[in-house]
Design an enzyme around this catalytic site. Structure first.
Site, PDB file in Angstrom:
ATOM      1  CG  ASP A   1     -37.951  27.306  18.235  1.00 13.39           C
ATOM      2  OD1 ASP A   1     -38.343  28.036  17.311  1.00 13.39           O
ATOM      3  OD2 ASP A   1     -36.755  27.205  18.571  1.00 13.39           O
TER       4      ASP A   1
ATOM      5  CD  GLU B   1     -29.298  49.313  27.955  1.00 12.45           C
ATOM      6  OE1 GLU B   1     -29.378  49.695  29.138  1.00 12.45           O
ATOM      7  OE2 GLU B   1     -28.254  48.882  27.443  1.00 12.45           O
TER       8      GLU B   1
ATOM      9  NE  ARG C   1     -30.257  36.575   9.736  1.00 17.60           N
ATOM     10  CZ  ARG C   1     -30.502  35.449   9.059  1.00 17.60           C
ATOM     11  NH1 ARG C   1     -30.864  35.501   7.794  1.00 17.60           N
ATOM     12  NH2 ARG C   1     -30.376  34.286   9.628  1.00 17.60           N
TER      13      ARG C   1
ATOM     14  CB  THR D   1     -36.454  33.580  13.691  1.00 16.71           C
ATOM     15  OG1 THR D   1     -37.012  32.527  12.908  1.00 16.71           O
ATOM     16  CG2 THR D   1     -35.331  33.038  14.558  1.00 16.71           C
TER      17      THR D   1
ATOM     18  CE1 TYR E   1     -27.701  50.471  23.675  1.00 17.77           C
ATOM     19  CE2 TYR E   1     -26.071  51.932  22.722  1.00 17.77           C
ATOM     20  CZ  TYR E   1     -26.426  50.691  23.205  1.00 17.77           C
ATOM     21  OH  TYR E   1     -25.528  49.677  23.207  1.00 17.77           O
TER      22      TYR E   1
ATOM     23  CE  LYS F   1     -35.031  29.956  10.839  1.00 18.96           C
ATOM     24  NZ  LYS F   1     -34.901  30.456  12.222  1.00 18.96           N
TER      25      LYS F   1
HETATM   26  N1  DSN Z   1     -31.610  29.001  11.385  1.00 17.83           N
HETATM   27  C1  DSN Z   1     -31.898  27.657  11.628  1.00 17.83           C
HETATM   28  C2  DSN Z   1     -32.211  26.913  10.386  1.00 17.83           C
HETATM   29  O1  DSN Z   1     -31.537  27.098   9.363  1.00 17.83           O
HETATM   30  O2  DSN Z   1     -33.085  26.100  10.429  1.00 17.83           O
HETATM   31  C3  DSN Z   1     -30.794  27.034  12.382  1.00 17.83           C
HETATM   32  O3  DSN Z   1     -30.570  27.758  13.541  1.00 17.83           O
END
Ligand code: DSN
Length: 430
Positions: free
Chosen positions: A210, A66, A245, A236, A64, A239
């Site tokens: 984003d 924090e 993730r 994120t 943990y 991708k």
């Molecule tokens: N994860 C995103 C996508 O598949 O584009 C959607 O939130």
């Protein structure tokens, strides 16, 4: 094209899991087989390297932590602080930003932290409408961001499929939003960050880029960077960036404190240290010259695939792609997107049904199918394979329309045969 190194251990990679929980181990095995045998075209998915996989499953998850490095609410952080500092330093170096927060659990919490940092409930926020290719968290009605804030939404032009910056400016100057989001989930074209920044400046908004979908392309020099233009960058890590993730928020120094306070203690508890470690590994990999090759190959494959689909009479939103993603409007094929997506899944080609701009059908039964090339490029497929992929899609969509299950099964066999020659980390060999 260099795929990430294949995992050395064949077949049974999880002996402890298999012994303790055979039921769950069997499910993991089925997923491994599925990921090995199918052609994964969901543009937001990828295959991480063995190093990222290993880092995600370490004892770092037992801690943990924090707080932030040097300012924790728990003792025993000597080592964890170094892990997080490494991830932060690598994120700042890779993207060239003043500040990086690597703690957001995923993209939606990262975006929610941006709201917490810069807006009050009820404030107006602006983003691209979800059916136009935006994201739920950019102020769309069914999301907390659309319920707790007043979302106003911009569109793409019906004739070109491209953002109409005159309309965006007009809306921003009329609504004076606190935040303007650019980026989204179904955008096949280059994002003009400079144009959004100018509008944000004119209207007094904070510009949030984003880049979840295109972070790896930006890191690899295959898409322009938002860094000189955006106040905050949200992404994120799983991708095109090909990490675990997770998510990151990148910002100018002036926004660092607000961002950090919003993530913790504003929104989250302890960071997921095993994910932080895996993000650090992915950022290290993305800084290598081979990752530049990967990013450019993703785009080259998407463009070759788009060309091959156009040659087979497919209607593509915006007429093609500049990035990793192709959005097909199946209206002229007279096959609903969901019917096509489910049939392609039976043929071993994994896609998702998706709305297209100005879709006459409903979001749960839309006209489009969204595909992308990050995963197939990670497995080593190149432009020379894209005609075959387009041919499978074409045959699959036709079989979906005629209900020809035998044709789908035949494609499934061909897909599995090709994919067996392109192994990926952590997956069983044929
Ligand atoms: N994860 C995103 C996508 O598949 O584009 C959607 O939130």
């Amino acid at each position: 094209m260099t795929p990430p190194a294949a995992h050395k251990t064949p077949a049974h990679q999880h002996p402890a899991l298999a012994a303790a929980d055979p039921e769950l181990a069997a499910l993991v095995g089925v997923e491994e087989r599925l990921q090995a045998d199918t052609l994964r075209l969901i543009p937001s998915e990828n295959y991480v390297s063995s190093a990222v996989l290993e880092a995600s499953g370490t004892v770092l998850q037992n801690k943990y932590s924090e707080g932030y490095p040097g300012r924790r609410y728990y003792e025993g952080q000597q080592n964890i602080d170094q892990v997080e500092r490494l991830a932060v330093a690598r994120a700042k170096a890779l993207f060239g930003t003043d500040h990086a927060n690597v703690q957001p659990y995923s993209g939606s919490p990262a975006n929610l932290a941006v709201y917490l940092a810069f807006a009050e409930p009820g404030d107006t926020v602006m983003g691209m409408a979800l059916p136009m290719g935006g994201h739920l968290t950019h102020g769309w009605g069914v999301s907390a961001t659309g319920k707790w804030f007043r979302g106003v939404q911009y569109a793409v032009r019906q004739d070109t499929g491209l953002v109409d910056f005159d309309a965006v400016r007009e809306l921003a100057l009329k609504e004076r939003p606190k935040l303007i989001f650019c980026g989204g989930t179904a955008l096949p074209r280059t994002i003009d960050f400079a144009a959004f920044a100018e509008i944000a400046r004119e209207s007094g908004a904070v510009l949030v880029a984003d880049i979840a979908h295109i972070a790896g392309l930006i890191a690899g020099g295959a898409h322009p960077s938002p860094v000189p233009h955006a106040d905050v960058i949200s992404t994120t890590t799983h991708k095109t960036l090909r990490g675990p993730r997770g998510a990151m928020l990148l910002a100018r120094e002036e926004h660092a404190k607000a961002i950090d306070k919003a993530v913790f203690p504003g929104l989250q508890g302890g960071p997921h240290n095993q994910t932080t470690a895996a993000i650090a590994v992915a950022l290290h990999e993305a800084a290598q010259p081979s990752f530049r090759d990967y990013a450019h190959a993703v785009v080259a494959n998407a463009q070759a695939l788009a060309d091959a689909l156009l040659a087979r009479g497919f209607d593509l939103v915006s007429g093609g792609t500049d990035n990793h993603l192709v959005l097909m409007d199946l209206t002229p094929k007279d096959v609903p997107g969901k019917v096509a997506a489910k049939a392609l899944d039976r043929a071993g080609i994994v896609v998702n049904y998706n709305t297209v701009p100005y879709d006459a059908r409903k979001p749960f039964d839309p006209s489009g199918v969204r595909i992308g090339t990050p995963s197939l490029t990670s497995r080593g497929l190149g432009t020379e394979h894209m005609a075959t992929v387009a041919d499978w899609i074409d045959r699959g969509v036709r079989a979906a329309g005629s209900g020809d299950e035998d044709a789908l099964q035949k494609i499934r066999g061909e897909v599995a045969e090709l994919m067996a020659a392109f192994p990926a980390p952590g997956l069983p060999r044929a």
